[in-house]
Write a protein that holds these residues in place. Sequence first.
Motif, PDB file in Angstrom:
ATOM      1  N   ALA A 199      31.937  31.364  46.667  1.00 57.05           N
ATOM      2  CA  ALA A 199      30.961  32.261  46.194  1.00 57.05           C
ATOM      3  C   ALA A 199      31.535  33.038  44.869  1.00 57.05           C
ATOM      4  O   ALA A 199      31.002  32.985  43.725  1.00 57.05           O
ATOM      5  CB  ALA A 199      30.400  33.396  47.195  1.00 57.05           C
ATOM      6  N   VAL A 200      32.775  33.123  44.903  1.00 53.24           N
ATOM      7  CA  VAL A 200      33.366  34.055  43.670  1.00 53.24           C
ATOM      8  C   VAL A 200      33.217  32.966  42.496  1.00 53.24           C
ATOM      9  O   VAL A 200      33.377  33.225  41.516  1.00 53.24           O
ATOM     10  CB  VAL A 200      34.734  34.678  43.980  1.00 53.24           C
ATOM     11  N   TYR A 201      33.755  31.765  42.992  1.00 50.76           N
ATOM     12  CA  TYR A 201      33.931  30.762  41.786  1.00 50.76           C
ATOM     13  C   TYR A 201      32.707  30.403  41.180  1.00 50.76           C
ATOM     14  O   TYR A 201      32.662  30.360  39.902  1.00 50.76           O
ATOM     15  CB  TYR A 201      34.319  29.419  42.380  1.00 50.76           C
ATOM     16  N   ASP A 229      39.493  30.917  37.324  1.00 48.35           N
ATOM     17  CA  ASP A 229      40.741  30.426  37.934  1.00 48.35           C
ATOM     18  C   ASP A 229      41.027  31.209  39.079  1.00 48.35           C
ATOM     19  O   ASP A 229      41.290  32.357  39.414  1.00 48.35           O
ATOM     20  CB  ASP A 229      42.000  31.028  36.766  1.00 48.35           C
ATOM     21  N   PRO A 230      40.990  30.382  40.195  1.00 50.91           N
ATOM     22  CA  PRO A 230      41.079  30.965  41.570  1.00 50.91           C
ATOM     23  C   PRO A 230      42.469  31.672  41.814  1.00 50.91           C
ATOM     24  O   PRO A 230      42.386  32.347  42.975  1.00 50.91           O
ATOM     25  CB  PRO A 230      40.668  29.504  42.459  1.00 50.91           C
ATOM     26  N   PHE A 235      40.383  37.285  40.187  1.00 46.16           N
ATOM     27  CA  PHE A 235      39.484  36.501  41.230  1.00 46.16           C
ATOM     28  C   PHE A 235      39.788  36.670  42.531  1.00 46.16           C
ATOM     29  O   PHE A 235      38.962  36.966  43.515  1.00 46.16           O
ATOM     30  CB  PHE A 235      39.932  34.846  40.932  1.00 46.16           C
ATOM     31  N   VAL A 236      41.257  37.079  42.866  1.00 47.37           N
ATOM     32  CA  VAL A 236      41.531  37.390  44.158  1.00 47.37           C
ATOM     33  C   VAL A 236      41.078  38.776  44.625  1.00 47.37           C
ATOM     34  O   VAL A 236      40.715  39.049  45.594  1.00 47.37           O
ATOM     35  CB  VAL A 236      43.189  37.419  44.239  1.00 47.37           C
ATOM     36  N   GLU A 237      41.145  39.600  43.657  1.00 48.39           N
ATOM     37  CA  GLU A 237      40.468  40.953  43.636  1.00 48.39           C
ATOM     38  C   GLU A 237      38.885  40.997  44.309  1.00 48.39           C
ATOM     39  O   GLU A 237      38.572  41.751  45.173  1.00 48.39           O
ATOM     40  CB  GLU A 237      40.608  41.696  42.740  1.00 48.39           C
ATOM     41  N   GLN A 239      37.611  38.510  45.704  1.00 44.07           N
ATOM     42  CA  GLN A 239      37.577  37.808  47.221  1.00 44.07           C
ATOM     43  C   GLN A 239      37.920  38.877  47.992  1.00 44.07           C
ATOM     44  O   GLN A 239      37.092  39.022  49.041  1.00 44.07           O
ATOM     45  CB  GLN A 239      38.683  36.871  47.107  1.00 44.07           C
ATOM     46  N   LYS A 240      38.658  39.880  47.730  1.00 42.56           N
ATOM     47  CA  LYS A 240      39.341  41.084  48.664  1.00 42.56           C
ATOM     48  C   LYS A 240      37.912  41.814  48.778  1.00 42.56           C
ATOM     49  O   LYS A 240      37.825  42.518  49.925  1.00 42.56           O
ATOM     50  CB  LYS A 240      40.214  41.911  48.159  1.00 42.56           C
ATOM     51  N   GLU A 241      37.418  42.037  47.817  1.00 40.65           N
ATOM     52  CA  GLU A 241      36.146  43.038  47.674  1.00 40.65           C
ATOM     53  C   GLU A 241      35.076  42.524  48.693  1.00 40.65           C
ATOM     54  O   GLU A 241      34.463  43.100  49.505  1.00 40.65           O
ATOM     55  CB  GLU A 241      35.606  43.121  46.475  1.00 40.65           C
ATOM     56  N   LEU A 242      34.638  41.151  48.404  1.00 38.74           N
ATOM     57  CA  LEU A 242      33.711  40.476  49.539  1.00 38.74           C
ATOM     58  C   LEU A 242      34.287  40.533  50.897  1.00 38.74           C
ATOM     59  O   LEU A 242      33.346  40.843  51.701  1.00 38.74           O
ATOM     60  CB  LEU A 242      33.437  39.090  49.059  1.00 38.74           C
ATOM     61  N   LEU A 243      35.580  40.269  51.105  1.00 42.74           N
ATOM     62  CA  LEU A 243      35.876  39.916  52.430  1.00 42.74           C
ATOM     63  C   LEU A 243      35.888  41.367  53.142  1.00 42.74           C
ATOM     64  O   LEU A 243      35.683  41.577  54.453  1.00 42.74           O
ATOM     65  CB  LEU A 243      37.395  39.692  52.661  1.00 42.74           C
ATOM     66  N   GLY A 244      36.106  42.371  52.306  1.00 42.51           N
ATOM     67  CA  GLY A 244      35.887  43.766  52.831  1.00 42.51           C
ATOM     68  C   GLY A 244      34.454  44.231  53.406  1.00 42.51           C
ATOM     69  O   GLY A 244      34.553  44.687  54.494  1.00 42.51           O
ATOM     70  N   HIS A 245      33.783  43.732  52.711  1.00 44.03           N
ATOM     71  CA  HIS A 245      32.289  43.933  53.235  1.00 44.03           C
ATOM     72  C   HIS A 245      31.832  43.111  54.401  1.00 44.03           C
ATOM     73  O   HIS A 245      31.351  43.506  55.531  1.00 44.03           O
ATOM     74  CB  HIS A 245      31.250  43.435  52.150  1.00 44.03           C
ATOM     75  N   LEU A 246      32.405  41.799  54.264  1.00 43.95           N
ATOM     76  CA  LEU A 246      32.163  40.841  55.391  1.00 43.95           C
ATOM     77  C   LEU A 246      33.077  41.332  56.702  1.00 43.95           C
ATOM     78  O   LEU A 246      32.554  41.271  57.771  1.00 43.95           O
ATOM     79  CB  LEU A 246      32.586  39.520  55.239  1.00 43.95           C
TER      80      LEU A 246
END
Length: 261
Positions: A199-201, A229-230, A235-237, A239-246
Motif C-alpha cells: 500500500a505504501v509503495y 524506496d522501500p 517509507f518505513v515511517e 509503514q509504522k503509521e499504517l501498522l499502528g492503525h491496523l
Amino acid sequence: MVPIEIRDVSLVYDTPGGKVPGVKDVSFNIGASEFICIVGPSGCGKSTLLNIIAGFLSPVAGEIRIGGKPVTGSGMDRGIVFQDFAQLFPWRTALGNVAFGLEMKGVAKEERDRIAREQLRLVKLEKFTGSYPHHLSGGMQQRVAIARALAYNPSVLLMDEPFAALDALTRDDMQRLLADVWRETRKTVIYVTHNVAEAVYLADRVVVMSPHPGTVKTEIKINLPRPRDPLSVQFVECQKELLGHLGHDTAQTKANGKAKS
C-alpha cells in the motif's frame, strides 16, 4: 480519467444465521487519476466495497458515482483484476485474452489485435502473444489480466489483491510494473490489499477500514516521491503509521472478544 464519489454506502448480507453487515456508512472521494489502496483486517469489507464499486453488489443504502453518474450495475467504464489466476480463459492465447473485451465491444479484429499487442507491450509480454495461460508463470498471467483490463480503456481500474498468490520476488516485480503502468496510463485505481508495504509503495492515499461492521477508520496521504524506496526511513515511517492503525483494530477486536467470552 474520472473522479469517484462514495456516499454513505452500506450493505448487509443475508445468512442462515441472520443479517450480517458487510460495510456501513462508507464515504470518501477519489480524485481523477488517483491511486487509492484500501487496507484493513480480514472481514472489514474491503472486497465487498470493491464489488459494490464494480457493480456486482448493490448497496442497501447510499450510492457510488463515477464521473457524476450513479453506479447501477457492472459496466465497461471499470476494468477488474482479481487474485485468482483462473480469471483468464485457458483456451485463448495471451493476445486472445487481452482482445476479449474489445471483441465484446464489436471492435474489428485488426484494430483489437493492434490494441491488444500494445497493451501486452505495456506489461512487457510482447513476446508471448501466442502463449496460452498454462504456458505462463503466475506473474505473467497477472500481467495478461492487467493488460486485458486496460485494453478496452476503462476510466477506473479495480484490483482485488491481484498479487497475493505470488512469491515475494515476483510480487515486488509486479508492484514495480503496476507503478510504471499507472504512471503511463494515469488510470484511477482502487486497489485492495492486506500488505501494508504494498500500500505504501503504490498508493497516493490509503483508506484504512475497521471491521464489524466495515467502516472507514482513517485516510492517510502517502507523500513520498516516486519511484519509492522501500528501504528509506520515510517509507518505513509510513509503514509504522499504517501498522499502528491496523494494530489498534486488532488489539481492540481481541479485547472485545475476551470481554464477551
